[in-house]
Design a protein around this motif. Sequence first.
Motif, PDB file in Angstrom:
ATOM      1  N   THR A  51       0.880  -1.152   0.000  1.00 34.20           N
ATOM      2  CA  THR A  51       0.000   0.000   0.000  1.00 34.20           C
ATOM      3  C   THR A  51       0.921   1.205   0.000  1.00 34.20           C
ATOM      4  O   THR A  51       1.882   1.256   0.793  1.00 34.20           O
ATOM      5  CB  THR A  51      -0.919   0.021   1.236  1.00 34.20           C
ATOM      6  N   CYS A  80     -12.562  -5.783 -13.319  1.00 31.72           N
ATOM      7  CA  CYS A  80     -11.655  -4.640 -13.292  1.00 31.72           C
ATOM      8  C   CYS A  80     -11.624  -4.012 -14.683  1.00 31.72           C
ATOM      9  O   CYS A  80     -11.388  -4.706 -15.676  1.00 31.72           O
ATOM     10  CB  CYS A  80     -10.248  -5.092 -12.900  1.00 31.72           C
ATOM     11  N   GLY A 107      -9.033   2.905  -7.964  1.00 31.44           N
ATOM     12  CA  GLY A 107      -7.706   2.927  -7.376  1.00 31.44           C
ATOM     13  C   GLY A 107      -6.654   2.965  -8.460  1.00 31.44           C
ATOM     14  O   GLY A 107      -6.960   2.971  -9.648  1.00 31.44           O
ATOM     15  N   ALA A 109      -2.880   1.091  -9.471  1.00 31.35           N
ATOM     16  CA  ALA A 109      -1.945   0.004  -9.209  1.00 31.35           C
ATOM     17  C   ALA A 109      -0.685   0.247 -10.034  1.00 31.35           C
ATOM     18  O   ALA A 109      -0.762   0.532 -11.228  1.00 31.35           O
ATOM     19  CB  ALA A 109      -2.558  -1.341  -9.565  1.00 31.35           C
ATOM     20  N   TYR A 111       2.524  -1.680 -11.231  1.00 30.24           N
ATOM     21  CA  TYR A 111       3.084  -3.020 -11.392  1.00 30.24           C
ATOM     22  C   TYR A 111       4.537  -2.906 -11.831  1.00 30.24           C
ATOM     23  O   TYR A 111       4.863  -2.104 -12.701  1.00 30.24           O
ATOM     24  CB  TYR A 111       2.325  -3.799 -12.463  1.00 30.24           C
ATOM     25  N   THR A 122       2.154  -1.891  -6.142  1.00 27.95           N
ATOM     26  CA  THR A 122       1.878  -0.881  -5.122  1.00 27.95           C
ATOM     27  C   THR A 122       0.509  -0.300  -5.415  1.00 27.95           C
ATOM     28  O   THR A 122       0.252   0.161  -6.530  1.00 27.95           O
ATOM     29  CB  THR A 122       2.940   0.242  -5.128  1.00 27.95           C
ATOM     30  N   PHE A 123      -0.385  -0.374  -4.425  1.00 28.37           N
ATOM     31  CA  PHE A 123      -1.754   0.108  -4.584  1.00 28.37           C
ATOM     32  C   PHE A 123      -1.894   1.475  -3.941  1.00 28.37           C
ATOM     33  O   PHE A 123      -1.471   1.693  -2.804  1.00 28.37           O
ATOM     34  CB  PHE A 123      -2.755  -0.856  -3.939  1.00 28.37           C
ATOM     35  N   ASN A 125      -4.927   4.078  -2.923  1.00 30.69           N
ATOM     36  CA  ASN A 125      -6.380   4.100  -2.769  1.00 30.69           C
ATOM     37  C   ASN A 125      -6.910   5.505  -2.831  1.00 30.69           C
ATOM     38  O   ASN A 125      -6.294   6.455  -2.519  1.00 30.69           O
ATOM     39  CB  ASN A 125      -6.777   3.443  -1.442  1.00 30.69           C
TER      40      ASN A 125
END
Length: 125
Positions: A51, A80, A107, A109, A111, A122-123, A125
């Motif tokens: 996160t 998604c 969100g 992401a 990659y 890594t996300f 939000n």
Amino acid sequence: MKKLFLLCMFVSALGSAQTAEQIVQKQVEAYNQKDLNAFMDCYSEDVKLYTYPNTLDVEGKAKMREQYAQFFNSAKTLHCTVVKRIVSGNRIIDEESVQYNSTTFGGVAIYEVKDGKIISVTFLN
């Protein structure tokens, strides 16, 4: 003749290698099909999920599989949509809209791909 054969093998190997973007897209498609095996096949054995900015949430493919199996199994609806994608070398940044049952959330992401596998996500939000 031997040199020609080796050259053909090299060119063939280059043509069959997937780009980072193709690998990430493949995992999005597997996610949408709730195909856990195809989804997990896109990830390295020592994958790390974060996160933002650097909180490590999951380390290792086995732990990730365990968590996503529960997530996939509890979803009647799971889809998604990539709203926007930025490709920068071996990093793919996706703005995503996810429908999970009756809830839709967004969100980002990030990659990172190495040797044909996603090594970290890594996300935001």
